[in-house]
Design an enzyme around this catalytic site. Structure first.
Site, PDB file in Angstrom:
ATOM      1  N   CYS A 126       0.824  -1.222   0.000  1.00  0.00           N
ATOM      2  CA  CYS A 126       0.000   0.000   0.000  1.00  0.00           C
ATOM      3  C   CYS A 126       0.853   1.265   0.000  1.00  0.00           C
ATOM      4  O   CYS A 126       0.409   2.320  -0.448  1.00  0.00           O
ATOM      5  CB  CYS A 126      -0.919   0.036   1.210  1.00  0.00           C
ATOM      6  SG  CYS A 126      -1.964  -1.400   1.297  1.00  0.00           S
ATOM      7  N   HIS A 156      -3.805   7.036   1.139  1.00  0.00           N
ATOM      8  CA  HIS A 156      -4.063   5.718   0.546  1.00  0.00           C
ATOM      9  C   HIS A 156      -5.461   5.286   0.976  1.00  0.00           C
ATOM     10  O   HIS A 156      -5.837   5.435   2.149  1.00  0.00           O
ATOM     11  CB  HIS A 156      -3.010   4.720   1.037  1.00  0.00           C
ATOM     12  CG  HIS A 156      -3.445   3.305   0.915  1.00  0.00           C
ATOM     13  ND1 HIS A 156      -3.867   2.768  -0.279  1.00  0.00           N
ATOM     14  CD2 HIS A 156      -3.571   2.306   1.848  1.00  0.00           C
ATOM     15  CE1 HIS A 156      -4.221   1.511  -0.080  1.00  0.00           C
ATOM     16  NE2 HIS A 156      -4.057   1.212   1.189  1.00  0.00           N
ATOM     17  N   ASN A 160      -9.971  -0.973  -2.096  1.00  0.00           N
ATOM     18  CA  ASN A 160      -8.576  -0.705  -1.730  1.00  0.00           C
ATOM     19  C   ASN A 160      -7.689  -1.267  -2.849  1.00  0.00           C
ATOM     20  O   ASN A 160      -7.566  -2.476  -2.999  1.00  0.00           O
ATOM     21  CB  ASN A 160      -8.298  -1.388  -0.385  1.00  0.00           C
ATOM     22  CG  ASN A 160      -6.875  -1.212   0.087  1.00  0.00           C
ATOM     23  OD1 ASN A 160      -5.969  -0.966  -0.690  1.00  0.00           O
ATOM     24  ND2 ASN A 160      -6.663  -1.374   1.381  1.00  0.00           N
TER      25      ASN A 160
HETATM   26  O1  UT7 Z   1      -4.417  -1.185   2.662  1.00  0.00           O
HETATM   27  C1  UT7 Z   1      -3.662  -1.226   3.839  1.00  0.00           C
HETATM   28  C2  UT7 Z   1      -3.821  -2.499   4.551  1.00  0.00           C
HETATM   29  N1  UT7 Z   1      -5.172  -2.855   4.877  1.00  0.00           N
HETATM   30  C3  UT7 Z   1      -5.941  -2.112   5.694  1.00  0.00           C
HETATM   31  O2  UT7 Z   1      -5.622  -1.022   6.068  1.00  0.00           O
HETATM   32  C4  UT7 Z   1      -7.200  -2.743   6.187  1.00  0.00           C
HETATM   33  C5  UT7 Z   1      -7.332  -2.545   7.676  1.00  0.00           C
HETATM   34  N2  UT7 Z   1      -8.419  -3.291   8.282  1.00  0.00           N
HETATM   35  C6  UT7 Z   1      -9.711  -3.114   7.945  1.00  0.00           C
HETATM   36  O3  UT7 Z   1     -10.027  -2.361   7.061  1.00  0.00           O
HETATM   37  C7  UT7 Z   1     -10.744  -3.842   8.751  1.00  0.00           C
HETATM   38  O4  UT7 Z   1     -10.118  -4.463   9.852  1.00  0.00           O
HETATM   39  C8  UT7 Z   1     -11.539  -4.892   7.943  1.00  0.00           C
HETATM   40  C9  UT7 Z   1     -12.459  -4.219   6.943  1.00  0.00           C
HETATM   41  C10 UT7 Z   1     -10.608  -5.846   7.209  1.00  0.00           C
HETATM   42  C11 UT7 Z   1     -12.398  -5.716   8.892  1.00  0.00           C
HETATM   43  O5  UT7 Z   1     -13.254  -4.845   9.623  1.00  0.00           O
HETATM   44  P1  UT7 Z   1     -13.345  -4.944  11.209  1.00  0.00           P
HETATM   45  O6  UT7 Z   1     -14.387  -4.005  11.634  1.00  0.00           O
HETATM   46  O7  UT7 Z   1     -11.966  -4.777  11.782  1.00  0.00           O
HETATM   47  O8  UT7 Z   1     -13.871  -6.396  11.431  1.00  0.00           O
HETATM   48  P2  UT7 Z   1     -13.185  -7.611  12.227  1.00  0.00           P
HETATM   49  O9  UT7 Z   1     -12.075  -8.193  11.425  1.00  0.00           O
HETATM   50  O10 UT7 Z   1     -12.885  -7.207  13.629  1.00  0.00           O
HETATM   51  O11 UT7 Z   1     -14.378  -8.608  12.241  1.00  0.00           O
HETATM   52  C12 UT7 Z   1     -15.619  -8.293  12.883  1.00  0.00           C
HETATM   53  C13 UT7 Z   1     -16.616  -9.359  12.538  1.00  0.00           C
HETATM   54  C14 UT7 Z   1     -16.051 -10.771  12.695  1.00  0.00           C
HETATM   55  O12 UT7 Z   1     -17.079 -11.595  13.189  1.00  0.00           O
HETATM   56  P3  UT7 Z   1     -17.161 -11.964  14.766  1.00  0.00           P
HETATM   57  O13 UT7 Z   1     -15.838 -12.587  15.095  1.00  0.00           O
HETATM   58  O14 UT7 Z   1     -17.368 -10.647  15.453  1.00  0.00           O
HETATM   59  O15 UT7 Z   1     -18.313 -12.897  14.815  1.00  0.00           O
HETATM   60  C15 UT7 Z   1     -15.716 -11.171  11.281  1.00  0.00           C
HETATM   61  O16 UT7 Z   1     -15.756 -12.557  11.079  1.00  0.00           O
HETATM   62  O17 UT7 Z   1     -16.989  -9.244  11.150  1.00  0.00           O
HETATM   63  C16 UT7 Z   1     -16.802 -10.492  10.505  1.00  0.00           C
HETATM   64  N3  UT7 Z   1     -16.441 -10.236   9.120  1.00  0.00           N
HETATM   65  C17 UT7 Z   1     -17.359 -10.133   8.143  1.00  0.00           C
HETATM   66  N4  UT7 Z   1     -18.685 -10.231   8.164  1.00  0.00           N
HETATM   67  C18 UT7 Z   1     -19.338 -10.062   7.005  1.00  0.00           C
HETATM   68  C19 UT7 Z   1     -15.214 -10.046   8.574  1.00  0.00           C
HETATM   69  N5  UT7 Z   1     -15.311  -9.827   7.252  1.00  0.00           N
HETATM   70  C20 UT7 Z   1     -16.642  -9.881   6.960  1.00  0.00           C
HETATM   71  C21 UT7 Z   1     -17.384  -9.736   5.778  1.00  0.00           C
HETATM   72  N6  UT7 Z   1     -18.733  -9.835   5.843  1.00  0.00           N
HETATM   73  N7  UT7 Z   1     -16.805  -9.482   4.587  1.00  0.00           N
END
Ligand code: UT7
Length: 306
Positions: free
Chosen positions: A89, A233, A263
């Site tokens: 990134c 970014h 992204n």
């Molecule tokens: O480009 C530079 C590098 N990348 C980034 O900067 C990305 C940084 N991270 C993020 O953008 C976020 O962490 C994500 C978008 C990847 C994930 O969002 P989050 O709010 O941090 O969610 P999480 O990983 O803490 O997951 C929360 C819940 C989980 O379920 P439980 O454990 O609470 O039951 C996940 O399994 O959301 C679930 N989950 C989803 N649910 C529906 C994760 N991905 C999905 C999905 N659809 N696509």
């Protein structure tokens, strides 16, 4: 259904509404070449005026050679150098800093910097991969870095890395550490897909973005109030919003287009810059800060007087 997710979850947690995916057979080099043609045309120079190609991508056409040489060939350039940058990134800003150094050092008049990605063929479109599959998109952008009048152009670049977090966002296999070939076990375990500790990346991003933006301003004796536009970014809309809030910047001073492309890692900043130019968001004399954070971990900023 591909995976267990919903439009509501994706929009609320990431801000992504649309993305672009390439057709099979289209690589980052092809997208990068198209973006480069546009950038060279807008710069009003000829392909032969470019002294060096810098290509940032994490999704090259081949493991080796890099994608830069393919652009040299596709653009029909003379035998100029072609350098690939592997900083995900943050790759575009690392590449931009190389161009800055070459131009300011007087080694080249014009350096072409490309950020291009084709994520779509490599994502895990099952529920196990939903955290990464829903955010990454394909795209490309390019800039030509050339001589600027005194006080204008790239004022400074600031690069950082912290390799102890390398495995928090990576593709761990196949690997030359052990077996560089694809195995049945690897495929079954899905170790060839991107793996991301999303919350961890998020937390670090929200801390490092403001830090490196302040660093760029301080280096130049400027304040946040001098900033005309921040072009971060496009990692996640919530990260962009948190960074804007942490810095006390009004929404109108923080550019966002993640809703249209997702992204696109190394491509997101040059795509955003192009939209800013086309949309009349940048006027001569404006102070623009570019900033990125990503896998590595790496993070960087560049301050530009437009
Ligand atoms: O480009 C530079 C590098 N990348 C980034 O900067 C990305 C940084 N991270 C993020 O953008 C976020 O962490 C994500 C978008 C990847 C994930 O969002 P989050 O709010 O941090 O969610 P999480 O990983 O803490 O997951 C929360 C819940 C989980 O379920 P439980 O454990 O609470 O039951 C996940 O399994 O959301 C679930 N989950 C989803 N649910 C529906 C994760 N991905 C999905 C999905 N659809 N696509």
């Amino acid at each position: 259904m591909l995976m267990d997710t919903s439009d509501e979850w994706i929009v609320q947690r990431t801000g992504v509404r649309e993305r672009r995916f390439v057709e099979p057979g289209v690589g980052a080099s092809h997208l990068g070449t198209a973006a480069a043609r546009k950038a060279i045309g807008k710069a009003g120079i000829a392909v032969d005026d470019i002294g060096l190609v810098v290509f940032a991508t994490l999704s090259p056409d081949y493991y080796f050679p890099g994608a830069g040489v393919l652009v040299q060939q596709q653009l029909g350039m003379p035998t100029v150098g072609a350098l690939d940058v592997r900083d995900q990134c943050t790759g575009f800003l690392y590449g931009l800093s190389v161009a800055e150094a070459y131009v300011k050092g007087g080694f080249h008049d014009y350096v072409l910097v490309i950020g291009a990605e084709t994520h779509s063929p490599g994502l895990n479109f099952t529920t196990a991969g939903r955290d990464t599959a829903v955010i990454f998109g394909d795209g490309a952008g390019a800039v030509v870095v050339g001589p600027a009048d005194s006080g204008r152009g790239i004022l400074s670049s600031h690069l950082h890395s912290e390799g102890k977090y390398a495995r928090e966002l990576c593709v761990e296999a196949p690997t030359f550490l052990s077996n560089p070939w694809i195995t049945k076990d690897m495929l079954e375990a899905g170790r060839h897909f991107p793996r991301m500790n999303g919350r961890y990346v998020f937390t670090h991003a929200v801390r490092r973005f403001p830090e490196v933006i302040r660093e760029a301003l301080a280096k130049n004796g400027l304040a946040l109030s001098d900033l005309s536009l921040l072009v971060p970014h496009q990692a996640n809309l919530r990260i962009t919003q948190a960074v804007g809030e942490a810095l006390g910047l009004p929404e109108g001073k923080v550019f966002s287009n993640i809703e249209k492309y997702g992204n696109t890692t190394a491509a997101s900043i040059p795509i955003a810059l192009d939209e800013c130019v086309e949309g009349g968001r940048l006027r001569e004399g404006d102070l623009v800060c570019l900033a990125a954070f990503g896998s590595g971990f790496t993070w960087a900023s560049a301050l530009i007087r437009w």
